[in-house]
Design a protein around this motif. Structure first.
Motif, PDB file in Angstrom:
ATOM      1  N   LEU A 210       0.807  -1.223   0.000  1.00 23.53           N
ATOM      2  CA  LEU A 210       0.000   0.000   0.000  1.00 23.53           C
ATOM      3  C   LEU A 210       0.842   1.277   0.000  1.00 23.53           C
ATOM      4  O   LEU A 210       0.297   2.383   0.058  1.00 23.53           O
ATOM      5  N   ALA A 211       2.144   1.131  -0.073  1.00 20.25           N
ATOM      6  CA  ALA A 211       3.030   2.307  -0.072  1.00 20.25           C
ATOM      7  C   ALA A 211       2.875   3.089  -1.386  1.00 20.25           C
ATOM      8  O   ALA A 211       2.843   2.520  -2.470  1.00 20.25           O
ATOM      9  N   GLY A 212       2.737   4.404  -1.260  1.00 23.68           N
ATOM     10  CA  GLY A 212       2.733   5.263  -2.443  1.00 23.68           C
ATOM     11  C   GLY A 212       1.458   5.261  -3.257  1.00 23.68           C
ATOM     12  O   GLY A 212       1.460   5.702  -4.412  1.00 23.68           O
ATOM     13  N   ILE A 213       0.348   4.782  -2.698  1.00 26.37           N
ATOM     14  CA  ILE A 213      -0.896   4.786  -3.468  1.00 26.37           C
ATOM     15  C   ILE A 213      -1.408   6.217  -3.650  1.00 26.37           C
ATOM     16  O   ILE A 213      -1.163   7.087  -2.816  1.00 26.37           O
ATOM     17  N   LYS A 214      -2.122   6.463  -4.746  1.00 21.89           N
ATOM     18  CA  LYS A 214      -2.573   7.808  -5.086  1.00 21.89           C
ATOM     19  C   LYS A 214      -3.751   8.259  -4.220  1.00 21.89           C
ATOM     20  O   LYS A 214      -3.762   9.367  -3.703  1.00 21.89           O
ATOM     21  N   ASN A 215      -4.764   7.420  -4.116  1.00 25.16           N
ATOM     22  CA  ASN A 215      -5.986   7.788  -3.402  1.00 25.16           C
ATOM     23  C   ASN A 215      -6.122   6.933  -2.144  1.00 25.16           C
ATOM     24  O   ASN A 215      -6.216   5.716  -2.227  1.00 25.16           O
ATOM     25  N   LYS A 216      -6.123   7.555  -1.003  1.00 28.58           N
ATOM     26  CA  LYS A 216      -6.149   6.802   0.255  1.00 28.58           C
ATOM     27  C   LYS A 216      -7.559   6.548   0.770  1.00 28.58           C
ATOM     28  O   LYS A 216      -7.738   5.917   1.809  1.00 28.58           O
ATOM     29  N   LYS A 217      -8.587   7.039   0.057  1.00 29.97           N
ATOM     30  CA  LYS A 217      -9.968   6.855   0.492  1.00 29.97           C
ATOM     31  C   LYS A 217     -10.613   5.697  -0.268  1.00 29.97           C
ATOM     32  O   LYS A 217     -10.463   5.579  -1.477  1.00 29.97           O
ATOM     33  N   PHE A 218     -11.315   4.848   0.482  1.00 27.64           N
ATOM     34  CA  PHE A 218     -12.039   3.756  -0.156  1.00 27.64           C
ATOM     35  C   PHE A 218     -13.430   3.654   0.440  1.00 27.64           C
ATOM     36  O   PHE A 218     -13.665   4.016   1.599  1.00 27.64           O
ATOM     37  N   MET A 219     -14.368   3.158  -0.365  1.00 27.66           N
ATOM     38  CA  MET A 219     -15.763   3.058   0.050  1.00 27.66           C
ATOM     39  C   MET A 219     -16.147   1.594   0.189  1.00 27.66           C
ATOM     40  O   MET A 219     -15.842   0.769  -0.671  1.00 27.66           O
ATOM     41  N   VAL A 220     -16.812   1.271   1.302  1.00 27.97           N
ATOM     42  CA  VAL A 220     -17.187  -0.104   1.598  1.00 27.97           C
ATOM     43  C   VAL A 220     -18.562  -0.097   2.251  1.00 27.97           C
ATOM     44  O   VAL A 220     -18.943   0.886   2.894  1.00 27.97           O
ATOM     45  N   PHE A 221     -19.332  -1.176   2.062  1.00 27.49           N
ATOM     46  CA  PHE A 221     -20.692  -1.162   2.617  1.00 27.49           C
ATOM     47  C   PHE A 221     -20.679  -1.164   4.142  1.00 27.49           C
ATOM     48  O   PHE A 221     -21.140  -0.228   4.781  1.00 27.49           O
TER      49      PHE A 221
END
Length: 315
Positions: A210-221
């Motif tokens: 997960l190092a260096g990922i562009k978007n740190k926000k994720f959506m989950v139910f």
């Protein structure tokens, strides 16, 4: 005659020795070979107990993957196994309190162990402000404020989705198994130490993924992944509101938020409804990807979840 007596005595001694050798193991030896029977709430706990107890432990997991953990009812065969269990490992899921009297009635001698004790917990994440309609009345605002406060007072029970928190749970499991089966303490300790090293390695692997990922926000139910998000610098946006599907207004706000945050993937869980996630994905031109918090191969599951997130959050 003396010689014949000596020969008879020797023969009798050999016969007794032979009968003793053939009589089978002692009660203590039989007990040492019989696995401990324990019960746990969820399948990931079974993984933890087996990593520490190995063949010395037989594990009865109550909530199986694919079933809603908030409404699950123990099956009769599970209760029968629980009646033979020497220990029950709690983890903090809501149904444990609902089961308490029933479990106690089938086995009053069973040791109840709370593996969440001593684990650093965070408030349960819940998105209560999806609906930004400013025409609410006073009563609605007051009810909403009470709901938000209740959410802040509720601690997140999903502590098994954080490798570093699993280390604390594993230590409690090791100590309990050693208490129940002191003759095998050295084996349990060695297995615990090995598992701790594996947890450290898994934690580092997930961090690298997960190092260096562009978007740190994720959506989950369902808001299961709060600890995972905190550990690895992510931000979880939950679709579910207070355990329910979002209203039409809240769903509309989630769609706006997903577009604003450039979210292209909605994560769902097989234990919960897919409807809202599919609606959001359709409106944003994205896709739905299933992930599970209850997989049997716990470490491989977390590894795969981190890989999926690394891929979609870099899009």
């Amino acid at each position: 005659m003396g010689k014949n007596f000596q020969l008879t005595a020797i023969a009798l001694t050999l016969t007794i020795a032979s009968l003793t050798a053939c009589s089978g193991p002692s009660v203590k030896e039989e007990e040492a070979k019989t696995p401990l029977q324990v019960t746990v709430s969820i399948v990931p706990q079974e993984y933890f107990v087996k990593r520490i107890g190995g063949d010395r432990v037989s594990v009865n997991a109550m909530i199986q993957p694919g079933t809603d953990p908030h409404t699950y009812e123990p099956k009769p065969e599970q209760l029968k196994t629980t009646a033979r269990s020497q220990a029950y490992f709690k983890i903090g899921v809501s149904l444990e309190d609902a089961w308490k009297d029933r479990l106690n009635s089938v086995n009053q001698q069973m040791l109840i162990v709370d593996t969440s004790q001593g684990v650093d917990k965070i408030p349960l994440t819940a998105e209560h402000d999806h609906d930004h309609d400013h025409h609410h009345n006073h009563d609605h605002d007051h009810a909403k404020a009470k709901t938000e406060q209740a959410g802040k007072n509720t601690l997140d029970p999903h502590i098994w989705l954080s490798p570093k928190r699993v280390k604390a749970q594993a230590k409690t499991i090791y100590q309990t198994l050693a208490q129940l089966d002191p003759g095998q303490e050295a084996i349990y300790r060695a297995n615990f130490e090995k598992f701790s090293q594996e947890l450290d390695a898994l934690d580092q692997e997930i961090r690298q993924n997960l190092a260096g990922i562009k978007n740190k926000k994720f959506m989950v139910f369902h808001p299961e992944w709060g600890y995972f998000a905190q550990d690895y610098g992510l931000e979880m946006i939950a679709i579910e509101v207070d355990g329910n599907e979002p209203s039409a207004a809240q769903l509309g706000q989630l769609i706006k938020q997903a577009k604003k945050e450039n979210i292209k993937v909605i994560f769902t869980q097989p234990e919960f409804s897919q409807k809202s996630a599919e609606t959001i994905a359709r409106e944003i031109g994205g896709q739905v990807i299933p992930i599970s918090a209850f997989a049997q191969n716990w470490s491989e599951n977390l590894r795969q979840v981190s890989q999926k997130m690394a891929t979609v959050l870099n899009q």
